[in-house]
Design an enzyme around this catalytic site. Structure first.
Site, PDB file in Angstrom:
ATOM      1  N   SER A 156       0.827  -1.196   0.000  1.00  0.00           N
ATOM      2  CA  SER A 156       0.000   0.000   0.000  1.00  0.00           C
ATOM      3  C   SER A 156       0.870   1.257   0.000  1.00  0.00           C
ATOM      4  CB  SER A 156      -0.962  -0.040   1.190  1.00  0.00           C
ATOM      5  OG  SER A 156      -1.991   0.914   1.050  1.00  0.00           O
ATOM      6  N   ASP A 249      -9.007  -5.024  -5.572  1.00  0.00           N
ATOM      7  CA  ASP A 249      -8.552  -4.033  -4.591  1.00  0.00           C
ATOM      8  C   ASP A 249      -9.489  -2.830  -4.639  1.00  0.00           C
ATOM      9  OD1 ASP A 249      -7.230  -2.130  -3.045  1.00  0.00           O
ATOM     10  OD2 ASP A 249      -5.248  -2.661  -3.807  1.00  0.00           O
ATOM     11  N   HIS A 284      -7.104  -5.894  -1.329  1.00  0.00           N
ATOM     12  CA  HIS A 284      -5.956  -5.031  -1.031  1.00  0.00           C
ATOM     13  C   HIS A 284      -4.963  -5.688  -0.069  1.00  0.00           C
ATOM     14  CE1 HIS A 284      -3.799  -1.259  -0.685  1.00  0.00           C
ATOM     15  NE2 HIS A 284      -3.922  -1.278   0.634  1.00  0.00           N
TER      16      HIS A 284
END
Length: 348
Positions: A156, A249, A284
């Site tokens: 991320s 995601d 994600h």
């Protein structure tokens, strides 16, 4: 391993929680019980036919855990057993901030001196580029580390920082980079090269919610601009890069970002540096294998003080398959680029 990755919160427990191991020096205890008939609740009111307690360890025997606090630098160093020296890794999680150790502990268990870095806090904000460079040099200069075999690992926001250091820093020269579900793009540029602080900004007009009130942020950086003042220039990368992307995601536009990065790398004639993995149905939070899938959870934005329920995305079976497959490929990638025949190998 389906008994592990398919776990869900007990009905009636606190909402929007995410299962994470906070103390890696102890195992995660998993009680497995078999009952008569089919039960969906009320387990405490029934006597199991059989039970077993399993222990899930994150630190292999002999791995050392060392807390580090030097100036602005806060983190934990994990050192594999044996005489060394070993390859090194700087491990960075996402925008939730704080100190997350379990992936670094596992990496050390596989033979890498791994530093779990807390780089974002409500008190200090985001570390400076100089601080990130200091951390990299600290790992590189550690007596148990092979100086020219140090990689970066990000998820991320940690992916953006990994890519920034790889293409912009004059000090950080990683041997390889692993990036999970992140982007090289930002919503706002400054007319020149973007910086890690730009990655904390977003076009909040593009934020939206699903029918359950879970926040979806994947549109913040869309569309990905051709303007280099709004993204990192991946044509400048000179280290092998493993990009891991979940197609579902809902937090970052990782599919679009990965494609744009691949195009830049191809245009620069550097296709040999890129390995791109796309996992249909994965969200994600692609974590180490057999971690229970978390589609949404409470999220505290330490840079802006927001307390939200974030939609991470993913569907349980394909997401769990992605975690298992990507971990094997991560370890193979790291071994290829950080290990040589002269390096000792930790076993687990």
């Amino acid at each position: 391993m389906g008994l592990l990755w398919s776990q869900r919160p007990v009905p009636g427990s606190r909402r929007d929680l995410r299962l994470r191991k906070m103390n890696v020096t102890t195992p995660m205890l998993v009680h497995i019980s078999v009952y008569s008939g089919h039960l969906t609740g009320g387990f405490q009111d029934h006597v199991p036919l059989a039970s077993v307690l399993t222990e899930r360890w994150y630190m292999a025997p002999g791995v050392k855990r060392v807390s580090v606090k030097e100036g602005n630098i806060l983190g934990t160093l994990f050192i594999p057993p044996g005489p060394g020296p070993f390859p090194g890794l700087l491990d960075m999680w996402g925008g939730g901030g704080g100190l997350v150790e379990y992936r670094a502990a596992l990496l050390a268990s596989h033979g890498y001196v791994s530093f779990a870095l807390s780089y974002l806090s409500a008190e200090q904000g985001l570390l400076s580029e100089k601080d990130f460079e200091s951390v990299f040099n600290m790992i590189k200069n550690h007596p148990q580390v092979i100086p020219d075999k140090v990689g970066l690992f990000g998820l991320s926001l940690g992916t953006f920082i990994t890519l920034y250091l790889a293409v912009e820093s004059k000090v950080v020269k990683p041997s390889c980079c692993v990036c999970v579900n992140g982007t090289h793009a930002v919503s706002y540029g400054n007319g020149s090269t973007v910086t890690p602080s730009h990655a904390l900004l977003g076009d909040h007009s593009k934020g939206r919610m699903d029918e359950n009130g879970h926040v979806i942020l994947r549109d913040f950086t869309l569309p990905i601009s051709a303007d280099l003042s709004r993204k990192l220039n991946l044509s400048k990368i000179n280290s092998p890069l493993l990009l891991i992307t979940g197609s579902d995601d809902q937090n970052v536009a990782t599919v679009e970002a990965a494609e744009d990065m691949a195009q830049a790398i191809h245009a620069a004639g550097k296709d040999h540096l890129l390995t791109k993995l796309v996992y249909p149905g994965a969200g994600h939070l692609i974590e180490p294998p057999f971690t229970p899938h978390c589609r949404f959870s409470r999220f505290i934005n330490r840079s802006q003080g927001h307390d939200l329920t974030m939609l991470w995305g993913g569907h349980t079976k394909p997401h769990s398959d992605a975690q298992e497959d990507s971990w094997k490929k991560i370890l193979a990638f790291l071994q290829m680029h950080l290990y040589s025949s002269s390096c000792p190998r930790a076993r687990m």
